[in-house]
Enzyme design. Structure first.
Site, PDB file in Angstrom:
ATOM      1  N   GLY A 296     -14.031  -6.726 -20.126  1.00 22.55           N
ATOM      2  CA  GLY A 296     -12.911  -5.996 -20.399  1.00 22.55           C
ATOM      3  C   GLY A 296     -14.116  -5.038 -21.124  1.00 22.55           C
TER       4      GLY A 296
ATOM      5  N   CYS B 225     -16.523 -13.443 -22.036  1.00 21.46           N
ATOM      6  CA  CYS B 225     -17.111 -11.853 -22.442  1.00 21.46           C
ATOM      7  C   CYS B 225     -15.649 -11.402 -23.480  1.00 21.46           C
ATOM      8  CB  CYS B 225     -18.141 -10.779 -21.511  1.00 21.46           C
ATOM      9  SG  CYS B 225     -18.469  -8.756 -22.600  1.00 21.46           S
ATOM     10  N   TYR B 226     -15.262 -10.132 -22.634  1.00 19.89           N
ATOM     11  CA  TYR B 226     -13.885  -9.761 -23.582  1.00 19.89           C
ATOM     12  C   TYR B 226     -12.843 -11.298 -23.214  1.00 19.89           C
ATOM     13  CZ  TYR B 226      -9.832  -7.664 -24.216  1.00 19.89           C
ATOM     14  OH  TYR B 226      -8.308  -6.793 -25.262  1.00 19.89           O
TER      15      TYR B 226
ATOM     16  N   HIS C 125     -22.600 -12.442 -18.962  1.00 19.51           N
ATOM     17  CA  HIS C 125     -21.439 -12.457 -17.630  1.00 19.51           C
ATOM     18  C   HIS C 125     -22.152 -13.062 -16.968  1.00 19.51           C
ATOM     19  CE1 HIS C 125     -19.364  -8.819 -18.795  1.00 19.51           C
ATOM     20  NE2 HIS C 125     -19.721  -8.017 -19.932  1.00 19.51           N
TER      21      HIS C 125
ATOM     22  N   GLU D 262     -21.526 -13.713 -13.625  1.00 22.19           N
ATOM     23  CA  GLU D 262     -21.085 -13.239 -12.535  1.00 22.19           C
ATOM     24  C   GLU D 262     -22.268 -12.822 -11.889  1.00 22.19           C
ATOM     25  OE1 GLU D 262     -19.011 -10.379 -15.147  1.00 22.19           O
ATOM     26  OE2 GLU D 262     -19.599 -12.636 -15.289  1.00 22.19           O
TER      27      GLU D 262
ATOM     28  N   SER E 173     -10.807  -0.712  16.219  1.00 20.88           N
ATOM     29  CA  SER E 173     -11.901   0.675  15.208  1.00 20.88           C
ATOM     30  C   SER E 173     -13.478   0.791  16.555  1.00 20.88           C
ATOM     31  CB  SER E 173     -11.469   0.980  14.200  1.00 20.88           C
ATOM     32  OG  SER E 173     -11.692  -0.574  13.019  1.00 20.88           O
ATOM     33  N   GLY E 174     -13.838  -1.014  15.920  1.00 21.32           N
ATOM     34  CA  GLY E 174     -14.341  -0.785  16.220  1.00 21.32           C
ATOM     35  C   GLY E 174     -15.906  -1.521  15.323  1.00 21.32           C
ATOM     36  N   GLY E 175     -15.216  -1.328  14.595  1.00 23.22           N
ATOM     37  CA  GLY E 175     -15.240  -1.732  13.185  1.00 23.22           C
ATOM     38  C   GLY E 175     -15.306  -3.290  12.577  1.00 23.22           C
ATOM     39  N   VAL E 176     -16.396  -4.168  11.577  1.00 23.21           N
ATOM     40  CA  VAL E 176     -15.448  -5.403  11.427  1.00 23.21           C
ATOM     41  C   VAL E 176     -14.288  -5.939  11.897  1.00 23.21           C
ATOM     42  CG1 VAL E 176     -16.167  -7.386   9.860  1.00 23.21           C
ATOM     43  CG2 VAL E 176     -17.754  -5.458  10.450  1.00 23.21           C
ATOM     44  N   ASP E 177     -13.345  -5.099  10.802  1.00 24.44           N
ATOM     45  CA  ASP E 177     -11.846  -6.054  10.172  1.00 24.44           C
ATOM     46  C   ASP E 177     -11.048  -6.570  11.433  1.00 24.44           C
ATOM     47  OD1 ASP E 177     -13.065  -5.896   7.944  1.00 24.44           O
ATOM     48  OD2 ASP E 177     -12.015  -4.400   7.462  1.00 24.44           O
ATOM     49  N   SER E 178     -11.140  -4.859  11.974  1.00 18.84           N
ATOM     50  CA  SER E 178      -9.690  -5.377  13.087  1.00 18.84           C
ATOM     51  C   SER E 178     -10.802  -5.705  14.702  1.00 18.84           C
ATOM     52  CB  SER E 178     -10.583  -3.510  13.905  1.00 18.84           C
ATOM     53  OG  SER E 178     -11.578  -3.205  14.254  1.00 18.84           O
ATOM     54  N   SER E 179     -12.448  -5.568  14.489  1.00 17.35           N
ATOM     55  CA  SER E 179     -12.521  -6.411  15.385  1.00 17.35           C
ATOM     56  C   SER E 179     -12.406  -7.939  15.442  1.00 17.35           C
ATOM     57  CB  SER E 179     -14.307  -6.515  15.742  1.00 17.35           C
ATOM     58  OG  SER E 179     -14.676  -5.457  15.901  1.00 17.35           O
TER      59      SER E 179
ATOM     60  N   LYS F 120     -14.737  -9.113   2.661  1.00 12.48           N
ATOM     61  CA  LYS F 120     -15.219  -8.916   3.435  1.00 12.48           C
ATOM     62  C   LYS F 120     -16.215  -9.732   3.834  1.00 12.48           C
ATOM     63  CE  LYS F 120     -15.769  -5.449   4.731  1.00 12.48           C
ATOM     64  NZ  LYS F 120     -15.111  -4.324   6.399  1.00 12.48           N
TER      65      LYS F 120
END
Length: 519
Positions: free
Chosen positions: A60, A87-88, A174, A176, A229-235, A375
């Site tokens: 942070g 870290c923090y 860090h 990550e 919508s043609g996007g990944v999520d809705s597909s 995602k």
């Protein structure tokens, strides 16, 4: 707050304001363990209800000794659950256990040489001399004899520590970020050797659990509507629900005239022809483009597109008998930003994520099968469900479509120029094997004309900008270092093949200060 479908191991990550919070959560999940983000003052009861295998305290920007700095409840340290402070997070844990935190004699920012003093369990398989990513001005001082130093740098003698009698660890760096090359080993050691995780978070199990849950919830005579919508999520949502309830799923795809080249054909061939899904395409390009005529303000464009979309979707949805549910592609970052998660951050999900508020307007109940996923996990689910690679790995596309990539007032002619140029860009990026290596790549049509020469004639034509970024989380991004020869090919093809364009520029702005999209 409940645990996600398909898993029984959870790591709770307390977010003290780091820009890397979601990255930490993804690093945990990449190693087969489910993770959730929580606000710093999460209660012991809320944490205990999740039955966590371990806790991670994030970094942070504050100093732990400052008034108003974020703090956690000290009782969390008494749960006898393993803790990793980063870290923090290391500083707050150390302070709660009696150490002093003060400004260091020298700040450390960027790549720093680390010397492992005691491999212990946390630093197992980490070289004795390695590089880590530091970002701190404060240091932990005056550690009690209860702590064992594990690693040091030239300016930080307590770069990693372990409590001698409690399962509490801390690292000042860090692990990550990719700039810490052996960060993965540290996460693996903490998750498996310290927390005793078994790696139960798998997308195959997640799919089975979601399918079982949807089948139990949706009645035999009830239907679910999904807005494609043609996007990944809705597909992925559509493919997942179709696997669960088959013909009781009805998909609605609104062709707003603002889509990419051949997008309608791709969606119809994938879902109607391949998956045999009940798909209705609402052909409303004229309606949308007429409503946008003469409008140059980006927010007004979004508002008109949103209202027109709602009208089109409502009309189509009313024709679906027995429709009780609306499926949405809400993801875990959306849930976090909406303030509806344990993370408790208040912000609004963008309009296109909520399909314009349609559940309330039409009386639908919501089904959000992806609300626990990031995602990259959604893409894994899509691959397991058999969606084509060119759909699963498509770059993100804004809700308002090409309306926010065609700067200024929109015309059909401008959209045609933009589609052709964008299609050439994507063809060349794929040919150069860069599509999967870049996070988002697209063309923007600028409201600018420039002088050029073609043959023996003078031209005064459009300018397009190529935008390509690399990013892990889309919260920050850097411009892609596309090889010059690839950029040259892209520029030559666009200028030669797209009538009305005589100049191509490359956007080398990072986010921040710029955004990824131009509008």
């Amino acid at each position: 707050m409940t645990v996600a479908a398909g898993q029984s191991e959870t790591i709770v990550i307390l977010d003290f304001g780091t820009q890397y919070a979601q990255l930490i959560a993804r690093r945990v999940r990449e190693n087969g363990v489910y993770s959730v983000l929580a606000r710093p003052d999460v209660t012991v009861e809320e944490v205990r209800a999740l039955n966590p295998k371990g806790l991670i305290f994030s970094g942070g920007p504050a100093s732990v000794y400052e008034k108003g700095a974020p703090r956690c409840r000290p009782e969390l340290l008494d749960l006898n659950v393993p803790i990793l402070g980063i870290c923090y997070g290391m500083q707050i844990v150390s302070q709660l256990l009696g150490a002093q935190v003060r400004p260091g004699e020298a700040r450390e920012f960027g790549r720093t040489a680390l010397r492992v003093l005691e491999p212990d369990v946390l630093l197992k398989n980490v070289p004795r001399e390695t590089t880590v990513w530091m970002s701190h001005g404060d240091q932990v001082r005056d550690l009690s004899d209860d702590f064992l130093p594990l690693a040091a740098t030239a300016n930080c003698p307590t770069a990693a520590v372990r409590h001698k009698s409690r399962p509490i660890y801390g690292v000042q760096f860090h692990p990550e970020v990719t700039h810490t090359p052996h960060g993965k080993e540290i996460f693996v050691n903490f998750l498996y050797d310290v927390c005793g995780c078994q790696g139960l978070w798998k997308m195959g199990s997640f799919i089975d659990s979601v399918i079982a849950g949807v089948r139990a919830r949706v009645g035999a005579d009830e239907r679910v509507i999904c807005g494609l919508s043609g996007g990944v999520d809705s597909s992925v949502v559509a493919a997942l629900l179709h696997k669960a309830i088959g013909p009781r799923l009805a998909c609605i795809f609104v062709d707003n005239g603002l889509l990419r080249l051949n997008e309608v054909e791709l969606v119809e061939s994938t879902f109607k022809d391949h998956f045999k899904i009940d798909l209705t395409t609402v052909r409303a390009a004229d309606l949308f483009l007429d409503s946008l005529a003469g409008v140059g303000d980006p927010q007004e464009k979004r508002r008109r597109i949103g209202h027109t979309f709602i009208d089109c979707f409502k009309t189509a949805a009313k024709k679906v008998p027995n429709a009780k549910y609306l499926a949405q592609g809400t993801l875990y970052p959306d849930v976090i930003e909406s303030g509806h998660s344990l993370a408790g951050q208040a912000a609004n999900i963008k309009l296109h994520h909520n399909v314009g508020g349609l559940p309330a307007e039409l009386g639908f109940e919501l089904i959000e099968p992806l609300r626990d996923l990031f995602k990259d996990e959604v893409r894994q689910v899509g691959e397991l469900l058999g969606l084509p690679e060119n759909l699963v790995w498509r770059h993100p596309f804004p809700g308002p479509g090409l309306a926010v990539r065609c700067l200024g007032p929109i015309t059909r002619e401008k959209l045609d120029v933009l589609r052709q140029a964008d299609n050439i860009l994507i063809e060349e990026i794929i040919a150069a094997d860069l599509y999967r290596k870049t996070a988002q790549t697209f063309v923007v049509l600028l409201p600018v004309q420039s002088v050029g020469v073609m043959g023996d004639g003078r031209t005064y034509e459009n300018v397009v900008a190529v935008r390509s970024v690399d990013t892990a989380d889309f919260m920050t991004a850097d411009w892609s270092r596309i090889p010059y020869e690839v950029l040259a090919t892209i520029s030559n093809r666009i200028i030669n093949e797209v009538r009305g364009v005589n100049r191509v520029v490359y956007d080398i702005s990072s986010k921040p200060p710029a955004t990824i999209e131009w509008e």
